[in-house]
Design a protein around this motif. Structure first.
Motif, PDB file in Angstrom:
ATOM      1  N   TYR A  49       0.869  -1.178   0.000  1.00 52.93           N
ATOM      2  CA  TYR A  49       0.000   0.000   0.000  1.00 52.93           C
ATOM      3  C   TYR A  49       0.901   1.221   0.000  1.00 52.93           C
ATOM      4  O   TYR A  49       1.865   1.299   0.764  1.00 52.93           O
ATOM      5  CB  TYR A  49      -0.914  -0.018   1.225  1.00 52.93           C
ATOM      6  CG  TYR A  49      -1.816  -1.230   1.224  1.00 52.93           C
ATOM      7  CD1 TYR A  49      -3.052  -1.178   0.608  1.00 52.93           C
ATOM      8  CD2 TYR A  49      -1.409  -2.425   1.805  1.00 52.93           C
ATOM      9  CE1 TYR A  49      -3.875  -2.297   0.585  1.00 52.93           C
ATOM     10  CE2 TYR A  49      -2.222  -3.540   1.783  1.00 52.93           C
ATOM     11  CZ  TYR A  49      -3.448  -3.475   1.174  1.00 52.93           C
ATOM     12  OH  TYR A  49      -4.257  -4.583   1.151  1.00 52.93           O
ATOM     13  N   LEU A  77      -7.564   4.781   0.692  1.00 58.95           N
ATOM     14  CA  LEU A  77      -7.698   4.644   2.142  1.00 58.95           C
ATOM     15  C   LEU A  77      -8.924   5.478   2.521  1.00 58.95           C
ATOM     16  O   LEU A  77      -8.876   6.707   2.501  1.00 58.95           O
ATOM     17  CB  LEU A  77      -6.449   5.170   2.851  1.00 58.95           C
ATOM     18  CG  LEU A  77      -5.204   4.322   2.713  1.00 58.95           C
ATOM     19  CD1 LEU A  77      -3.969   5.093   3.122  1.00 58.95           C
ATOM     20  CD2 LEU A  77      -5.344   3.054   3.525  1.00 58.95           C
ATOM     21  N   ASN A  78     -10.026   4.812   2.821  1.00 54.17           N
ATOM     22  CA  ASN A  78     -11.302   5.511   2.991  1.00 54.17           C
ATOM     23  C   ASN A  78     -11.404   6.332   4.263  1.00 54.17           C
ATOM     24  O   ASN A  78     -12.029   7.382   4.260  1.00 54.17           O
ATOM     25  CB  ASN A  78     -12.456   4.510   2.919  1.00 54.17           C
ATOM     26  CG  ASN A  78     -12.573   3.926   1.529  1.00 54.17           C
ATOM     27  OD1 ASN A  78     -12.510   4.643   0.547  1.00 54.17           O
ATOM     28  ND2 ASN A  78     -12.716   2.613   1.454  1.00 54.17           N
ATOM     29  N   ASP A  79     -10.808   5.869   5.337  1.00 54.36           N
ATOM     30  CA  ASP A  79     -10.983   6.601   6.599  1.00 54.36           C
ATOM     31  C   ASP A  79      -9.749   7.417   6.989  1.00 54.36           C
ATOM     32  O   ASP A  79      -9.584   7.780   8.132  1.00 54.36           O
ATOM     33  CB  ASP A  79     -11.367   5.628   7.720  1.00 54.36           C
ATOM     34  CG  ASP A  79     -10.194   4.763   8.177  1.00 54.36           C
ATOM     35  OD1 ASP A  79      -9.191   4.686   7.451  1.00 54.36           O
ATOM     36  OD2 ASP A  79     -10.288   4.181   9.269  1.00 54.36           O
ATOM     37  N   SER A  98      -7.160   3.231   9.602  1.00 49.33           N
ATOM     38  CA  SER A  98      -7.326   1.901  10.167  1.00 49.33           C
ATOM     39  C   SER A  98      -6.387   0.905   9.491  1.00 49.33           C
ATOM     40  O   SER A  98      -6.318   0.843   8.265  1.00 49.33           O
ATOM     41  CB  SER A  98      -8.770   1.446   9.985  1.00 49.33           C
ATOM     42  OG  SER A  98      -8.901   0.085  10.300  1.00 49.33           O
ATOM     43  N   GLN A 100      -6.911  -2.106   9.289  1.00 51.81           N
ATOM     44  CA  GLN A 100      -7.755  -3.073   8.593  1.00 51.81           C
ATOM     45  C   GLN A 100      -7.816  -2.766   7.098  1.00 51.81           C
ATOM     46  O   GLN A 100      -7.941  -3.663   6.282  1.00 51.81           O
ATOM     47  CB  GLN A 100      -9.155  -3.091   9.190  1.00 51.81           C
ATOM     48  CG  GLN A 100      -9.177  -3.657  10.583  1.00 51.81           C
ATOM     49  CD  GLN A 100     -10.548  -3.568  11.212  1.00 51.81           C
ATOM     50  OE1 GLN A 100     -11.424  -2.847  10.748  1.00 51.81           O
ATOM     51  NE2 GLN A 100     -10.733  -4.308  12.301  1.00 51.81           N
ATOM     52  N   GLU A 101      -7.713  -1.483   6.739  1.00 49.10           N
ATOM     53  CA  GLU A 101      -7.728  -1.119   5.316  1.00 49.10           C
ATOM     54  C   GLU A 101      -6.501  -1.641   4.579  1.00 49.10           C
ATOM     55  O   GLU A 101      -6.517  -1.776   3.369  1.00 49.10           O
ATOM     56  CB  GLU A 101      -7.820   0.394   5.157  1.00 49.10           C
ATOM     57  CG  GLU A 101      -9.178   0.934   5.529  1.00 49.10           C
ATOM     58  CD  GLU A 101      -9.425   2.254   4.879  1.00 49.10           C
ATOM     59  OE1 GLU A 101      -9.542   2.290   3.631  1.00 49.10           O
ATOM     60  OE2 GLU A 101      -9.494   3.248   5.611  1.00 49.10           O
TER      61      GLU A 101
END
Length: 179
Positions: A49, A77-79, A98, A100-101
Motif C-alpha cells: 500500500y 484509504l477511505n478513513d 485503520s 484493517q484497510e
C-alpha cells in the motif's frame, strides 16, 4: 495507525516554500514536496500500500502487487485523516487510518517512509531504488509493553549533515530490551 512527521522546509515563509500543486485525490502529488509511505503486511508481502501526501493534504494512494507490477490507483484509504501545517521552517504532517484497510492482521507491519523534495529528490528512511521493495522495509511489531522509540531529529539532510537523535521511553529497569 497514527503517523507524525516533522521535516524541514526550504524557507521560513508562510507555507515554508513547499510546492503543492496537486489538489485532486490521486493527482500528481508525487511531483510536489511530499511525504511518501509504503506499507505491507508480513502475512502478504506481495501487496504494498502506497500513500503520498503533500503539504496541503492532497493524497495519492494506491495498492501495488509486486509480483506482477500491477498498480491499482482506484484503491483509496477511505478513513484516512490528515493534519498538515508548514511554518517557521518546518512541515508537520499527521496521518491516521485503520490498519484493517491495509489487510494487516495482528500486531506486525512493514514500512518505508520517504520525504520527496521537489527540487532535490527523495530522502528515505531506508534507502532503496524501488520504494515498493518489501525486502528493504522496516519490520515493526507493537505491544502495550514494548518501549516507544522516537526520532528527535536528523540534522540537516539537504546539506549532508546528519546528526540523528533518537529517544526511547518505557525501557525495562535494567535499560536493555530485545524483541
Amino acid at each position: 495507525l497514527y503517523i507524525a512527521v516533522k521535516t524541514s522546509t526550504p524557507n521560513m515563509d508562510p507555507g515554508g516554500g513547499l510546492s503543492s500543486f496537486a489538489t485532486q485525490r490521486d493527482g500528481a502529488v508525487y511531483d510536489d514536496d511530499s511525504v511518501e509511505l509504503m506499507f505491507c503486511s508480513p502475512a502478504d508481502e506481495d501487496v504494498v500500500y502506497h500513500c503520498i501526501v503533500n503539504s496541503i493534504g492532497t493524497i495519492f494512494d494506491r495498492k501495488a502487487q509486486t509480483s506482477t507490477n500491477e498498480k491499482d490507483v482506484a484503491f483509496n484509504l477511505n478513513d484516512i485523516r490528515i493534519g498538515t501545517l508548514a511554518q517557521s521552517g518546518y512541515w508537520h504532517l499527521e496521518m491516521a487510518f485503520s490498519l484493517q484497510e491495509l489487510g494487516v492482521p495482528g500486531n506486525k507491519l512493514k514500512l518505508n517512509i520517504a520525504r520527496n523534495w521537489n527540487s532535490v529528490g527523495p530522502s528515505q528512511l531506508v534507502a532503496t531504488d524501488n520504494h515498493l521493495n518489501t525486502t528493504r522495509m522496516i519490520s515493526l511489531a507493537w505491544s502495550p509493553h514494548y518501549p516507544v522509540c522516537r526520532m528527535n531529529g536528523i540534522g540537516c539532510s539537504t546539506d549532508g549533515l546528519y546528526e540523528i537523535s533518537l529517544g526511547m521511553n518505557r525501557l525495562p529497569k535494567d535499560g536493555h530490551y530485545a524483541a
